[in-house]
Design a protein around this motif. Structure first.
Motif, PDB file in Angstrom:
ATOM      1  N   PRO A 187     -46.639 -32.885  17.414  1.00  0.00           N
ATOM      2  CA  PRO A 187     -45.684 -33.827  17.981  1.00  0.00           C
ATOM      3  C   PRO A 187     -44.272 -33.609  17.442  1.00  0.00           C
ATOM      4  O   PRO A 187     -44.096 -33.156  16.315  1.00  0.00           O
ATOM      5  CB  PRO A 187     -46.224 -35.195  17.557  1.00  0.00           C
ATOM      6  CG  PRO A 187     -47.061 -34.929  16.354  1.00  0.00           C
ATOM      7  CD  PRO A 187     -47.601 -33.541  16.518  1.00  0.00           C
TER       8      PRO A 187
ATOM      9  N   ARG B 204     -40.864 -35.855  16.862  1.00  0.00           N
ATOM     10  CA  ARG B 204     -40.408 -37.241  16.846  1.00  0.00           C
ATOM     11  C   ARG B 204     -38.931 -37.363  16.525  1.00  0.00           C
ATOM     12  O   ARG B 204     -38.382 -38.456  16.593  1.00  0.00           O
ATOM     13  CB  ARG B 204     -41.245 -38.039  15.848  1.00  0.00           C
ATOM     14  CG  ARG B 204     -42.701 -38.141  16.269  1.00  0.00           C
ATOM     15  CD  ARG B 204     -43.491 -39.065  15.350  1.00  0.00           C
ATOM     16  NE  ARG B 204     -44.863 -39.161  15.799  1.00  0.00           N
ATOM     17  CZ  ARG B 204     -45.866 -38.475  15.281  1.00  0.00           C
ATOM     18  NH1 ARG B 204     -45.670 -37.643  14.291  1.00  0.00           N
ATOM     19  NH2 ARG B 204     -47.088 -38.631  15.757  1.00  0.00           N
ATOM     20  N   THR B 205     -38.306 -36.251  16.152  1.00  0.00           N
ATOM     21  CA  THR B 205     -36.886 -36.293  15.816  1.00  0.00           C
ATOM     22  C   THR B 205     -36.156 -35.157  16.527  1.00  0.00           C
ATOM     23  O   THR B 205     -36.780 -34.197  16.989  1.00  0.00           O
ATOM     24  CB  THR B 205     -36.668 -36.132  14.292  1.00  0.00           C
ATOM     25  OG1 THR B 205     -37.062 -34.814  13.910  1.00  0.00           O
ATOM     26  CG2 THR B 205     -37.438 -37.177  13.491  1.00  0.00           C
TER      27      THR B 205
ATOM     28  N   GLN C  14     -36.817 -31.941  14.636  1.00  0.00           N
ATOM     29  CA  GLN C  14     -38.135 -31.368  14.925  1.00  0.00           C
ATOM     30  C   GLN C  14     -38.153 -30.699  16.300  1.00  0.00           C
ATOM     31  O   GLN C  14     -38.714 -29.624  16.472  1.00  0.00           O
ATOM     32  CB  GLN C  14     -39.215 -32.448  14.877  1.00  0.00           C
ATOM     33  CG  GLN C  14     -39.529 -32.946  13.493  1.00  0.00           C
ATOM     34  CD  GLN C  14     -40.483 -34.137  13.509  1.00  0.00           C
ATOM     35  OE1 GLN C  14     -40.664 -34.815  14.516  1.00  0.00           O
ATOM     36  NE2 GLN C  14     -41.094 -34.399  12.357  1.00  0.00           N
TER      37      GLN C  14
ATOM     38  N   LYS D 259     -31.623 -37.082  24.390  1.00  0.00           N
ATOM     39  CA  LYS D 259     -32.548 -38.215  24.385  1.00  0.00           C
ATOM     40  C   LYS D 259     -32.257 -39.065  25.612  1.00  0.00           C
ATOM     41  O   LYS D 259     -31.127 -39.114  26.098  1.00  0.00           O
ATOM     42  CB  LYS D 259     -32.421 -39.027  23.105  1.00  0.00           C
ATOM     43  CG  LYS D 259     -31.018 -39.536  22.811  1.00  0.00           C
ATOM     44  CD  LYS D 259     -30.932 -40.114  21.408  1.00  0.00           C
ATOM     45  CE  LYS D 259     -29.487 -40.436  21.032  1.00  0.00           C
ATOM     46  NZ  LYS D 259     -29.366 -40.807  19.611  1.00  0.00           N
TER      47      LYS D 259
ATOM     48  N   GLY E  65     -39.987 -41.990  22.793  1.00  0.00           N
ATOM     49  CA  GLY E  65     -40.163 -40.685  22.157  1.00  0.00           C
ATOM     50  C   GLY E  65     -40.531 -39.590  23.127  1.00  0.00           C
ATOM     51  O   GLY E  65     -40.375 -38.417  22.827  1.00  0.00           O
TER      52      GLY E  65
ATOM     53  N   GLU F   8     -44.988 -37.182  23.189  1.00  0.00           N
ATOM     54  CA  GLU F   8     -44.397 -36.632  21.968  1.00  0.00           C
ATOM     55  C   GLU F   8     -44.804 -35.182  21.703  1.00  0.00           C
ATOM     56  O   GLU F   8     -44.320 -34.557  20.767  1.00  0.00           O
ATOM     57  CB  GLU F   8     -44.729 -37.516  20.767  1.00  0.00           C
ATOM     58  CG  GLU F   8     -46.191 -37.619  20.455  1.00  0.00           C
ATOM     59  CD  GLU F   8     -46.490 -38.589  19.315  1.00  0.00           C
ATOM     60  OE1 GLU F   8     -47.651 -38.632  18.892  1.00  0.00           O
ATOM     61  OE2 GLU F   8     -45.582 -39.284  18.845  1.00  0.00           O
TER      62      GLU F   8
END
Length: 131
Positions: free
Chosen positions: A15, A17-18, A21, A35, A80, A109
């Motif tokens: 996954p 999540r940021t 990442q 986003k 997310g 995710e």
């Protein structure tokens, strides 16, 4: 509309999540990650697409962030993984239109969607605004 009609869906083994990442997962700089934020303005829900490194000024918009439950209810996706193509009004930061491709939520995710920001506007799927 299916996500693969507007971009390339990339399924990841772990996954993300940021922003960091996501950028590492696809090997791009963080400014190529976007986003999709869902907000509630009065009785209307809207989505805003902006760089993952940028902030949305809710006071300026007169809106509040939608709760995770509201996001799931109005988009069909969990926070997310919200993609840039939705059944609520979508606004895209005008500065993104200069990018050939960016990576945003791919539905969950474990997925990202590689898409052309200008194509969303050309196809009437998003309205450009200054964020």
């Amino acid at each position: 509309m299916r996500l693969d009609e507007v971009g390339e869906r990339i399924v990841l083994p772990t996954p993300v999540r940021t922003v960091k990442q996501a950028a590492q997962a696809v090997g791009v700089s963080e400014d190529k990650i976007v986003k999709t934020l869902v907000v509630k303005c009065g009785e209307e829900y809207r989505a805003y697409i902006l760089r993952g490194t940028k902030r949305l000024d809710l006071d300026k918009l007169g809106c509040r962030m939608a709760t995770p439950g509201e996001v799931a209810e109005v988009t069909g996706y969990n926070v997310g993984g919200v993609p840039p193509v939705l059944r609520i009004p979508v606004y895209i930061d005008r500065e993104l239109l200069a990018e050939d491709y960016v990576y945003g939520g791919g539905g969950d995710e474990y997925s990202l969607l590689r898409f052309r920001p200008a194509e969303l506007v050309e196809r009437g799927l998003a309205t450009p605004v200054d964020i």
